[in-house]
Write a protein that holds these residues in place. Sequence first.
Motif, PDB file in Angstrom:
ATOM      1  N   UNK A 171       1.081  -0.863  -0.113  1.00 25.14           N
ATOM      2  CA  UNK A 171      -0.028  -0.106  -0.026  1.00 25.14           C
ATOM      3  C   UNK A 171       0.384   0.891  -0.162  1.00 25.14           C
ATOM      4  N   UNK A 172       0.290   2.186  -0.586  1.00 27.08           N
ATOM      5  CA  UNK A 172       0.514   3.323   0.037  1.00 27.08           C
ATOM      6  C   UNK A 172       0.354   4.638   0.504  1.00 27.08           C
ATOM      7  N   UNK A 173       0.871   4.788   1.326  1.00 27.09           N
ATOM      8  CA  UNK A 173       0.271   5.621   2.672  1.00 27.09           C
ATOM      9  C   UNK A 173       0.505   7.425   1.547  1.00 27.09           C
ATOM     10  N   UNK A 174      -1.057   7.687   2.384  1.00 32.68           N
ATOM     11  CA  UNK A 174      -1.138   9.404   1.954  1.00 32.68           C
ATOM     12  C   UNK A 174      -0.249  10.061   3.392  1.00 32.68           C
ATOM     13  N   UNK A 175       0.026  10.735   2.873  1.00 36.12           N
ATOM     14  CA  UNK A 175       1.047  11.855   3.577  1.00 36.12           C
ATOM     15  C   UNK A 175       0.165  12.004   5.694  1.00 36.12           C
ATOM     16  N   UNK A 176      -1.052  11.830   5.308  1.00 33.67           N
ATOM     17  CA  UNK A 176      -1.940  12.095   6.622  1.00 33.67           C
ATOM     18  C   UNK A 176      -1.596  11.122   7.675  1.00 33.67           C
ATOM     19  N   UNK A 177      -1.064   9.304   6.578  1.00 36.61           N
ATOM     20  CA  UNK A 177      -1.083   8.303   7.643  1.00 36.61           C
ATOM     21  C   UNK A 177       0.243   8.601   8.260  1.00 36.61           C
ATOM     22  N   UNK A 178       0.801   8.733   6.799  1.00 38.21           N
ATOM     23  CA  UNK A 178       2.634   8.568   7.596  1.00 38.21           C
ATOM     24  C   UNK A 178       2.376   9.771   8.833  1.00 38.21           C
ATOM     25  N   UNK A 179       2.098  10.974   8.757  1.00 38.78           N
ATOM     26  CA  UNK A 179       2.073  11.202   9.973  1.00 38.78           C
ATOM     27  C   UNK A 179       2.141  10.900  11.076  1.00 38.78           C
ATOM     28  N   UNK A 180       0.588   9.942  11.563  1.00 37.60           N
ATOM     29  CA  UNK A 180       0.077   9.556  12.788  1.00 37.60           C
ATOM     30  C   UNK A 180       0.907   8.126  12.418  1.00 37.60           C
ATOM     31  N   UNK A 181       1.315   7.556  11.992  1.00 44.72           N
ATOM     32  CA  UNK A 181       2.561   6.106  12.108  1.00 44.72           C
ATOM     33  C   UNK A 181       3.691   6.757  12.821  1.00 44.72           C
ATOM     34  N   UNK A 182       4.321   8.188  12.116  1.00 43.62           N
ATOM     35  CA  UNK A 182       5.430   8.367  13.269  1.00 43.62           C
ATOM     36  C   UNK A 182       5.428   9.006  14.211  1.00 43.62           C
ATOM     37  N   UNK A 183       4.156   9.930  14.615  1.00 45.07           N
ATOM     38  CA  UNK A 183       4.012  10.545  16.018  1.00 45.07           C
ATOM     39  C   UNK A 183       3.094   8.824  16.323  1.00 45.07           C
ATOM     40  N   UNK A 184       2.313   8.113  16.145  1.00 47.07           N
ATOM     41  CA  UNK A 184       1.974   7.103  17.489  1.00 47.07           C
ATOM     42  C   UNK A 184       3.381   6.344  17.474  1.00 47.07           C
ATOM     43  N   UNK A 185       5.018   6.421  17.235  1.00 47.14           N
ATOM     44  CA  UNK A 185       6.082   5.578  17.714  1.00 47.14           C
ATOM     45  C   UNK A 185       6.532   6.818  18.176  1.00 47.14           C
ATOM     46  N   UNK A 186       5.981   7.808  18.512  1.00 48.13           N
ATOM     47  CA  UNK A 186       6.828   8.384  19.439  1.00 48.13           C
ATOM     48  C   UNK A 186       7.382  10.285  18.981  1.00 48.13           C
ATOM     49  N   UNK A 187       7.355   9.896  17.964  1.00 49.38           N
ATOM     50  CA  UNK A 187       8.839  10.359  17.151  1.00 49.38           C
ATOM     51  C   UNK A 187       7.622  11.510  16.523  1.00 49.38           C
ATOM     52  N   UNK A 188       8.470  13.337  17.023  1.00 51.67           N
ATOM     53  CA  UNK A 188       7.828  14.747  16.617  1.00 51.67           C
ATOM     54  C   UNK A 188       8.109  14.503  14.957  1.00 51.67           C
ATOM     55  N   UNK A 189       7.086  15.639  14.286  1.00 48.95           N
ATOM     56  CA  UNK A 189       7.439  15.226  12.958  1.00 48.95           C
ATOM     57  C   UNK A 189       7.680  16.783  12.403  1.00 48.95           C
ATOM     58  N   UNK A 190       8.760  17.530  12.692  1.00 49.73           N
ATOM     59  CA  UNK A 190       9.142  18.939  11.653  1.00 49.73           C
ATOM     60  C   UNK A 190       8.787  18.825  10.757  1.00 49.73           C
ATOM     61  N   UNK A 191       8.947  17.450   9.344  1.00 50.45           N
ATOM     62  CA  UNK A 191       9.264  18.085   8.188  1.00 50.45           C
ATOM     63  C   UNK A 191       8.322  16.740   7.317  1.00 50.45           C
ATOM     64  N   UNK A 192       7.121  17.589   6.502  1.00 50.32           N
ATOM     65  CA  UNK A 192       6.277  16.433   6.299  1.00 50.32           C
ATOM     66  C   UNK A 192       5.696  16.862   5.168  1.00 50.32           C
ATOM     67  N   UNK A 193       5.943  16.557   4.108  1.00 53.38           N
ATOM     68  CA  UNK A 193       5.715  17.218   2.748  1.00 53.38           C
ATOM     69  C   UNK A 193       5.293  16.236   1.329  1.00 53.38           C
ATOM     70  N   UNK A 194       4.080  16.450   1.224  1.00 53.49           N
ATOM     71  CA  UNK A 194       3.824  15.905  -0.365  1.00 53.49           C
ATOM     72  C   UNK A 194       3.654  16.237  -1.505  1.00 53.49           C
ATOM     73  N   UNK A 195       2.996  15.154  -1.976  1.00 54.46           N
ATOM     74  CA  UNK A 195       3.418  15.372  -3.735  1.00 54.46           C
ATOM     75  C   UNK A 195       4.361  16.150  -4.208  1.00 54.46           C
ATOM     76  N   UNK A 196       5.933  14.687  -3.880  1.00 55.15           N
ATOM     77  CA  UNK A 196       6.994  14.748  -4.404  1.00 55.15           C
ATOM     78  C   UNK A 196       6.825  14.373  -5.912  1.00 55.15           C
TER      79      UNK A 196
END
Length: 265
Positions: A171-196
């Motif tokens: 599966x290809x995950x959306x940017x929103x889903x990716x942010x949730x994965x990283x935050x769920x692992x206890x990480x802060x997410x200062x950089x999140x860029x879609x449509x690359x």
Amino acid sequence: MPASETLSSRRFDKIADNFATSEVHRSSPTMEALHETLGPQTGAAICDVACGAGHLALSFADEQPSRLVGVDPAPSMLESFRRLAAERSVTVETAQAAAEELPFPDGSFDLVVSRLAPHHFQDMPKAVGEMARLLRPGGRLAVIDLEGNEDPETDALNHELEVLHDPTHVRSYTLTEWIAFLQGAGLNVPVARGAQAESRTGVPVKRWCEIASSGAEAERAIRRRLAEAPEAQRAALGIRQDGEEFLIPVRTCMLIGVKPLGGVR
């Protein structure tokens, strides 16, 4: 057969040479942006998870990291990584393992990276949790991977094309889903860029299928599906038509997660 060796790893074991020479995997605008964003990694311990032929790991070699490690479930991919490293006189370490079961102690690395691979992971929360576990406090996890689309119909088209291109695609995950994965692992997410995009000009369908050894039948099906698809959906995925050929941008997102100095929250 090792437990970590899945259908995906067996497939990629057979086509490792394709990825060693793939222009899409060797370099991209997103890789360049990642280096600009991270800054120099002098003295850093770096781990490339699902490293494939190791192009992302080796892109840090000139920055003199203290340790450069590649992990992949496919033995031939690791062999390609070691060969490319030897050609550049770069010292590397390798480990055969799945992203969900990384064989290193907690806090082993300053930087963990994964590029154009997580869409194959079977358990994304577990894989992201493992990558986060390897980070020292203040360490960073950088991910570049195929991006899903927020519109369900466009996302369904995207998924259909990816499975035709590579039947082991999960599966290809959306940017929103990716942010949730990283935050769920206890990480802060200062950089999140879609449509690359991994290709500035777009990869012709023929070449896209050659890299993945998709086969002639899959290539024909991809062309048919693209010809049938609404132009608005193709545009949303960044796919352009040039005469009778379609150009695939290899649309991705890029995220950087940071482990808090106090450890996982």
